[in-house]
Design a protein around this motif. Structure first.
Motif, mmCIF file in Angstrom:
data_model
loop_
_atom_site.group_PDB
_atom_site.id
_atom_site.type_symbol
_atom_site.label_atom_id
_atom_site.label_comp_id
_atom_site.label_asym_id
_atom_site.label_seq_id
_atom_site.Cartn_x
_atom_site.Cartn_y
_atom_site.Cartn_z
ATOM 1 N N LEU A 194 -11.279 16.884 131.770
ATOM 2 C CA LEU A 194 -11.715 15.494 131.602
ATOM 3 C C LEU A 194 -10.520 14.681 131.107
ATOM 4 O O LEU A 194 -10.337 14.465 129.918
ATOM 5 C CB LEU A 194 -12.897 15.418 130.630
ATOM 6 N N THR A 195 -9.723 14.221 132.049
ATOM 7 C CA THR A 195 -8.451 13.584 131.709
ATOM 8 C C THR A 195 -8.558 12.074 131.540
ATOM 9 O O THR A 195 -7.528 11.402 131.389
ATOM 10 C CB THR A 195 -7.394 13.899 132.784
ATOM 11 N N GLY A 196 -9.782 11.538 131.580
ATOM 12 C CA GLY A 196 -9.945 10.100 131.367
ATOM 13 C C GLY A 196 -9.517 9.671 129.984
ATOM 14 O O GLY A 196 -8.919 8.601 129.796
ATOM 15 N N SER A 197 -9.786 10.496 128.987
ATOM 16 C CA SER A 197 -9.332 10.212 127.616
ATOM 17 C C SER A 197 -7.839 10.482 127.558
ATOM 18 O O SER A 197 -7.397 11.593 127.858
ATOM 19 C CB SER A 197 -10.078 11.092 126.610
ATOM 20 N N LYS A 198 -7.063 9.491 127.190
ATOM 21 C CA LYS A 198 -5.606 9.591 127.294
ATOM 22 C C LYS A 198 -4.959 10.018 125.982
ATOM 23 O O LYS A 198 -5.441 9.702 124.891
ATOM 24 C CB LYS A 198 -5.015 8.249 127.735
ATOM 25 N N LYS A 199 -3.849 10.730 126.118
ATOM 26 C CA LYS A 199 -3.034 11.089 124.954
ATOM 27 C C LYS A 199 -1.885 10.092 124.877
ATOM 28 O O LYS A 199 -0.959 10.119 125.693
ATOM 29 C CB LYS A 199 -2.505 12.514 125.066
ATOM 30 N N GLY A 200 -1.979 9.198 123.903
ATOM 31 C CA GLY A 200 -0.943 8.192 123.722
ATOM 32 C C GLY A 200 0.018 8.612 122.630
ATOM 33 O O GLY A 200 1.041 9.233 122.882
ATOM 34 N N CYS A 201 -0.332 8.280 121.389
ATOM 35 C CA CYS A 201 0.541 8.608 120.263
ATOM 36 C C CYS A 201 0.280 10.004 119.720
ATOM 37 O O CYS A 201 1.145 10.616 119.114
ATOM 38 C CB CYS A 201 0.336 7.584 119.152
ATOM 39 N N ASP A 202 -0.933 10.530 119.906
ATOM 40 C CA ASP A 202 -1.358 11.819 119.357
ATOM 41 C C ASP A 202 -1.323 11.818 117.831
ATOM 42 O O ASP A 202 -1.218 12.863 117.201
ATOM 43 C CB ASP A 202 -0.489 12.961 119.893
ATOM 44 N N HIS A 203 -1.375 10.621 117.231
ATOM 45 C CA HIS A 203 -1.368 10.483 115.771
ATOM 46 C C HIS A 203 -2.487 9.556 115.283
ATOM 47 O O HIS A 203 -2.453 9.104 114.139
ATOM 48 C CB HIS A 203 -0.022 9.941 115.281
ATOM 49 N N GLY A 204 -3.436 9.228 116.132
ATOM 50 C CA GLY A 204 -4.544 8.374 115.713
ATOM 51 C C GLY A 204 -4.172 6.929 115.500
ATOM 52 O O GLY A 204 -4.856 6.207 114.776
ATOM 53 N N CYS A 206 -3.091 4.700 118.291
ATOM 54 C CA CYS A 206 -3.153 3.815 119.457
ATOM 55 C C CYS A 206 -4.559 3.666 120.022
ATOM 56 O O CYS A 206 -4.838 2.695 120.715
ATOM 57 C CB CYS A 206 -2.211 4.307 120.556
ATOM 58 N N GLY A 207 -5.453 4.613 119.773
ATOM 59 C CA GLY A 207 -6.832 4.512 120.237
ATOM 60 C C GLY A 207 -7.061 4.888 121.685
ATOM 61 O O GLY A 207 -8.192 4.800 122.180
ATOM 62 N N ALA A 208 -6.017 5.341 122.411
ATOM 63 C CA ALA A 208 -6.181 5.674 123.822
ATOM 64 C C ALA A 208 -7.105 6.867 124.036
ATOM 65 O O ALA A 208 -7.650 7.042 125.126
ATOM 66 C CB ALA A 208 -4.822 5.954 124.461
ATOM 67 N N CYS A 209 -7.298 7.673 123.017
ATOM 68 C CA CYS A 209 -8.104 8.886 123.141
ATOM 69 C C CYS A 209 -9.537 8.696 122.641
ATOM 70 O O CYS A 209 -10.282 9.686 122.518
ATOM 71 C CB CYS A 209 -7.458 10.024 122.359
ATOM 72 N N THR A 210 -9.949 7.479 122.351
ATOM 73 C CA THR A 210 -11.254 7.231 121.742
ATOM 74 C C THR A 210 -12.401 7.764 122.604
ATOM 75 O O THR A 210 -12.463 7.510 123.808
ATOM 76 C CB THR A 210 -11.467 5.730 121.500
ATOM 77 N N VAL A 211 -13.295 8.519 121.980
ATOM 78 C CA VAL A 211 -14.536 8.981 122.608
ATOM 79 C C VAL A 211 -15.663 8.712 121.626
ATOM 80 O O VAL A 211 -15.437 8.347 120.462
ATOM 81 C CB VAL A 211 -14.478 10.482 122.967
ATOM 82 N N LEU A 212 -16.887 8.901 122.080
ATOM 83 C CA LEU A 212 -18.052 8.741 121.212
ATOM 84 C C LEU A 212 -18.590 10.111 120.825
ATOM 85 O O LEU A 212 -18.792 10.965 121.686
ATOM 86 C CB LEU A 212 -19.141 7.928 121.916
ATOM 87 N N VAL A 213 -18.787 10.316 119.549
ATOM 88 C CA VAL A 213 -19.403 11.541 119.033
ATOM 89 C C VAL A 213 -20.666 11.121 118.293
ATOM 90 O O VAL A 213 -20.587 10.415 117.284
ATOM 91 C CB VAL A 213 -18.448 12.317 118.102
ATOM 92 N N ASP A 214 -21.802 11.512 118.842
ATOM 93 C CA ASP A 214 -23.102 11.070 118.314
ATOM 94 C C ASP A 214 -23.172 9.546 118.247
ATOM 95 O O ASP A 214 -23.696 8.960 117.293
ATOM 96 C CB ASP A 214 -23.373 11.687 116.943
ATOM 97 N N GLY A 215 -22.588 8.909 119.258
ATOM 98 C CA GLY A 215 -22.650 7.463 119.370
ATOM 99 C C GLY A 215 -21.616 6.711 118.578
ATOM 100 O O GLY A 215 -21.510 5.483 118.709
ATOM 101 N N ARG A 216 -20.823 7.403 117.767
ATOM 102 C CA ARG A 216 -19.807 6.738 116.952
ATOM 103 C C ARG A 216 -18.433 7.013 117.538
ATOM 104 O O ARG A 216 -18.142 8.125 117.984
ATOM 105 C CB ARG A 216 -19.871 7.217 115.496
ATOM 106 N N ARG A 217 -17.567 6.016 117.518
ATOM 107 C CA ARG A 217 -16.237 6.158 118.106
ATOM 108 C C ARG A 217 -15.331 6.956 117.173
ATOM 109 O O ARG A 217 -15.286 6.723 115.958
ATOM 110 C CB ARG A 217 -15.645 4.781 118.402
ATOM 111 N N VAL A 218 -14.597 7.882 117.748
ATOM 112 C CA VAL A 218 -13.656 8.710 116.987
ATOM 113 C C VAL A 218 -12.371 8.855 117.797
ATOM 114 O O VAL A 218 -12.375 8.741 119.033
ATOM 115 C CB VAL A 218 -14.228 10.107 116.667
ATOM 116 N N SER A 291 -8.924 -3.573 116.482
ATOM 117 C CA SER A 291 -7.486 -3.564 116.176
ATOM 118 C C SER A 291 -6.880 -2.168 116.230
ATOM 119 O O SER A 291 -5.655 -2.030 116.307
ATOM 120 C CB SER A 291 -7.247 -4.176 114.785
ATOM 121 N N GLY A 292 -7.707 -1.145 116.204
ATOM 122 C CA GLY A 292 -7.181 0.217 116.301
ATOM 123 C C GLY A 292 -6.875 0.650 117.716
ATOM 124 O O GLY A 292 -6.349 1.739 117.929
ATOM 125 N N ASN A 293 -7.201 -0.187 118.686
ATOM 126 C CA ASN A 293 -6.904 0.116 120.089
ATOM 127 C C ASN A 293 -5.782 -0.788 120.573
ATOM 128 O O ASN A 293 -5.939 -2.004 120.646
ATOM 129 C CB ASN A 293 -8.144 -0.090 120.971
#
Length: 315
Positions: A194-204, A206-218, A291-293
């Motif tokens: 599932l490569t839609g979620s992107k690896k940008g900074c890999d340090h939390g 840039c927000g490129a990797c944001t997904v929803l876990v139980d409806g909350r963004r992480v 602002s985190g994205n």
């Protein structure tokens, strides 16, 4: 060793060693074990360069008597090559752990100030000492019963400890085998494709990797895959219903809320979470909460308009 039982201990030890920037080294007359916070446990057979050179230099530099057969030493060394903890056990025969346990306990009491009650170590150093000692005992207990051929492979590195987990991703149960340290992002991209979620900074950041876990963004790059067992994970691939796009996806297309598109999956997932959190009541609030994205192309104005349009239809 029983890695299933050692897992939590290993994770705690990793965290504390990382805080000190330290490495743990356990030396016997036959083998040397090294444990770094971000690497797998390494086993070096007798005569390896690390034992023949580095450890002899450490022993000489810090005056630690650990030469000769039947001697076992435990060391914690920080990133500046400073010895934070050292304890040796004489007449080590490899068959009994009581002597090592007693020696480590005595060393711990001395480092903690003994009867005087004066703490000679920082909290972190004391925790590392306790964790390293417990880890050493567990390691030796397991290796004592294992043959030497199975303990050391041709490359001198043990196989990584892995565990079987089941993740609920986009409404489907996915079984995979991962190390406890594997991030959710790497599990999604490298194990599940599932490569839609992107690896940008890999340090939390840039927000490129944001997904929803139980409806909350992480941030998936900062979330361990094992932490999401039992949760519902939604990625950008799980939004559309066949050819029918999610309203947020449609809004990004309609408002031209993207240029290169690399950050767009994370932007959309974060925007959906934002709407669900009811924190998009004004355009200024959208800007603050998003602002985190980061969008390096600078499509922020169109992104805000896209989110605002969905906000209006959702309320």
């Amino acid at each position: 060793p029983d890695w299933g039982r050692a897992g939590p201990l290993m994770n705690d030890l990793r965290a504390e060693l990382r805080g000190l920037g330290a490495v743990m080294v356990l030396v016997s007359d036959q083998e040397v074990w090294t444990f770094r916070p971000d690497d797998d446990l390494q086993i070096h057979a007798s005569g390896d360069e690390i034992q023949g050179a580095q450890l002899r230099a450490l022993r000489t530099r810090y005056g630690v008597k650990a030469d000769g057969a039947g001697v076992l030493g435990l060391y914690v060394i920080d990133g500046g090559s400073m010895l934070r903890f050292a304890q040796t056990v004489e007449s080590w025969d490899g068959s009994s752990l009581e002597a090592l346990a007693d020696a480590l306990a005595a060393a711990g009491r001395r480092l903690a100030g003994g009867d005087a009650g004066k703490l000679l170590l920082s909290r972190r150093e004391l925790v590392v000492t306790a964790l390293a000692s417990a880890f050493a005992l567990m390691l030796l207990e397991g290796c004592r019963h294992a043959g030497r051929g199975s303990a050391v492979n041709s490359g001198g590195v043990t196989g990584a400890h892995e565990m079987d987990i089941t993740l609920n991703v986009n409404g489907k149960m996915k079984q995979l085998r991962v190390e406890p340290r594997v991030s959710l992002l790497d599990a999604l991209r490298e194990r599940l494709g599932l490569t839609g979620s992107k690896k940008g900074c890999d340090h939390g950041q840039c927000g490129a990797c944001t997904v929803l876990v139980d409806g909350r963004r992480v941030n998936a790059c900062l979330t361990l895959a094992v932490m999401t067992v039992g949760s519902s994970i939604t990625t950008i691939e799980g939004l559309a219903d066949g050819d029918r796009l999610h309203p947020m996806q449609e809004a990004f297309v309609a408002e031209d809320g993207l240029q290169c598109g690399y950050c767009t999956p994370g932007q959309i997932m974060s925007a959906i979470g934002l709407i669900r959190e009811a924190k998009a009541r004004t355009d200024d609030e959208i800007r603050e909460q998003m602002s985190g994205n980061i969008c390096r192309c600078g499509a922020y104005c169109n992104i805000v308009r896209a989110i605002a349009s969905v906000r209006r239809t959702a309320t």
